[in-house]
Design a protein around this motif. Structure first.
Motif, mmCIF file in Angstrom:
data_model
loop_
_atom_site.group_PDB
_atom_site.id
_atom_site.type_symbol
_atom_site.label_atom_id
_atom_site.label_comp_id
_atom_site.label_asym_id
_atom_site.label_seq_id
_atom_site.Cartn_x
_atom_site.Cartn_y
_atom_site.Cartn_z
ATOM 1 N N PRO A 77 44.357 49.298 51.558
ATOM 2 C CA PRO A 77 45.636 48.886 50.958
ATOM 3 C C PRO A 77 46.752 48.791 51.996
ATOM 4 C CG PRO A 77 45.220 51.199 50.529
ATOM 5 C CD PRO A 77 44.001 50.689 51.227
ATOM 6 N N GLN B 134 46.698 48.923 45.305
ATOM 7 C CA GLN B 134 45.751 47.816 45.255
ATOM 8 C C GLN B 134 45.053 47.624 46.596
ATOM 9 O OE1 GLN B 134 45.518 46.168 42.175
ATOM 10 N NE2 GLN B 134 46.967 47.758 41.552
ATOM 11 N N TYR C 229 44.943 40.391 35.652
ATOM 12 C CA TYR C 229 43.817 40.863 36.462
ATOM 13 C C TYR C 229 42.594 39.960 36.351
ATOM 14 C CZ TYR C 229 45.884 45.492 37.445
ATOM 15 O OH TYR C 229 46.654 46.520 37.899
ATOM 16 N N ALA D 299 45.210 51.821 37.000
ATOM 17 C CA ALA D 299 46.614 51.751 37.395
ATOM 18 C C ALA D 299 47.496 52.524 36.426
ATOM 19 C CB ALA D 299 47.053 50.292 37.486
ATOM 20 N N LYS E 217 41.427 45.135 48.304
ATOM 21 C CA LYS E 217 40.349 44.179 48.081
ATOM 22 C C LYS E 217 39.027 44.808 48.501
ATOM 23 C CE LYS E 217 43.011 40.641 46.938
ATOM 24 N NZ LYS E 217 42.965 40.021 45.584
ATOM 25 N N THR F 108 42.054 48.694 41.869
ATOM 26 C CA THR F 108 43.074 49.730 41.978
ATOM 27 C C THR F 108 42.416 51.051 42.351
ATOM 28 O OG1 THR F 108 44.391 48.671 40.248
ATOM 29 C CG2 THR F 108 44.907 50.968 40.757
ATOM 30 N N ASP G 211 49.395 52.929 41.453
ATOM 31 C CA ASP G 211 49.099 51.501 41.327
ATOM 32 C C ASP G 211 48.788 50.897 42.697
ATOM 33 O OD1 ASP G 211 48.743 49.011 40.224
ATOM 34 O OD2 ASP G 211 50.878 48.590 39.978
ATOM 35 N N GLY H 62 39.742 42.197 43.655
ATOM 36 C CA GLY H 62 40.830 43.158 43.716
ATOM 37 C C GLY H 62 40.577 44.362 42.819
#
Length: 267
Positions: free
Chosen positions: A123, A37, A238, A148, A39, A81, A35, A79
């Motif tokens: 990340p 994350q 999300y 994710a 950008k 994953t 998971d 954003g």
């Protein structure tokens, strides 16, 4: 690893009619986790690559410098994953849901090709949050949550897991264990399926993500009707129906963000 940088595209593969996987050359020192994350910054139509602030300092400073870029040249930021990281290939994979051509991420993904470049922020280990331990694990989300959910299921190979994933139709299913697929084309929905489900005994650790309104409704059901403590539910909206990430947050969005911060801090 620097928190800010560029991501060159190395490969593009269509996973399903509505999902495309884009592989990028991984930054030096990249470390993966479930998971994960980050950008992504998408260039404007007139740019070959996105314009990013030079600073790679703390989140607030970098974001302020990002917002200071004139709007007509400022990248679109979304954003995502990380679906997988391969140290041997020095590549990371990110899956894109193809919603049409209404958003910058989908427009870019429709014609993505090796050699193109995106920007990234993250990340960051600050946002690494292990799941609460439980006797079993419940995962629920739509296609935007699939990357994710995939990484989380792969991190729990011997655990008892129950998953619900809502997608358009059978053509969007992926090879994941312990997942019940729900097809919108047949009138099936995530909320109805979870409400009707019989849960295993024991303590549960819950992970929810997808459309914000659906996630809120799922969480209310699990807390009010199932008696699951809030601190055992990890949740994220999300996307928002009829709103984009560029639109201002609603009162519900702000309340949800404050609650997530308090929950992460142990409040």
């Amino acid at each position: 690893m620097e928190l800010v940088g560029l991501l060159p595209v190395t490969r593009v593969v269509s996973l399903t009619p509505r999902m495309k996987r884009v592989s990028f050359r991984a930054p030096d020192g990249f470390v993966g986790w479930p998971d994960q994350q980050l950008k992504l910054c998408f260039p404007r139509a007139s740019q070959e690559m996105p314009l990013l602030p030079a600073s790679s300092g703390d989140d607030m400073r970098w974001y302020q410098e990002f917002l200071a870029i004139p709007e007509d040249t400022r990248p679109w930021m979304r954003g995502f994953t990380v679906r997988a990281f391969s140290p041997s290939r020095a590549e990371l994979d990110i899956d894109f849901v193809l919603h049409g051509d209404s958003g910058p991420a989908t427009r870019w993904a429709l014609t993505a090709a090796p050699g193109q470049v995106l920007g990234r922020y993250g990340p960051s280990e600050i946002y690494r949050r292990p799941l609460a331990a439980g006797d079993w694990y419940l995962f629920a989300g739509d296609e935007t949550a699939l990357p994710a959910i995939g990484t989380l299921l792969e991190s729990l190979p011997s655990a008892r897991t129950v998953g619900f994933v809502e997608v358009h139709d059978a053509g969007e299913e992926q090879p994941l264990p312990a997942v019940r697929w729900l097809h919108r084309s047949r009138g099936e929905s995530l909320l109805a399926a979870v409400r009707a489900a019989t849960f295993p005994p024991g303590s549960v650790s819950v992970w929810l993500a997808g459309e914000a309104g659906v996630v809120r409704a799922l969480r209310r059901h699990l807390v009010a009707d199932r008696g699951i403590p809030k601190n055992r539910i990890d949740f994220a909206g999300y996307w928002r129906r009829r709103l984009t990430q560029d639109d201002a947050p609603t009162a519900e969005d702000l309340a949800e963000a404050q609650e997530r911060v308090a929950q992460a801090a142990g409040g």
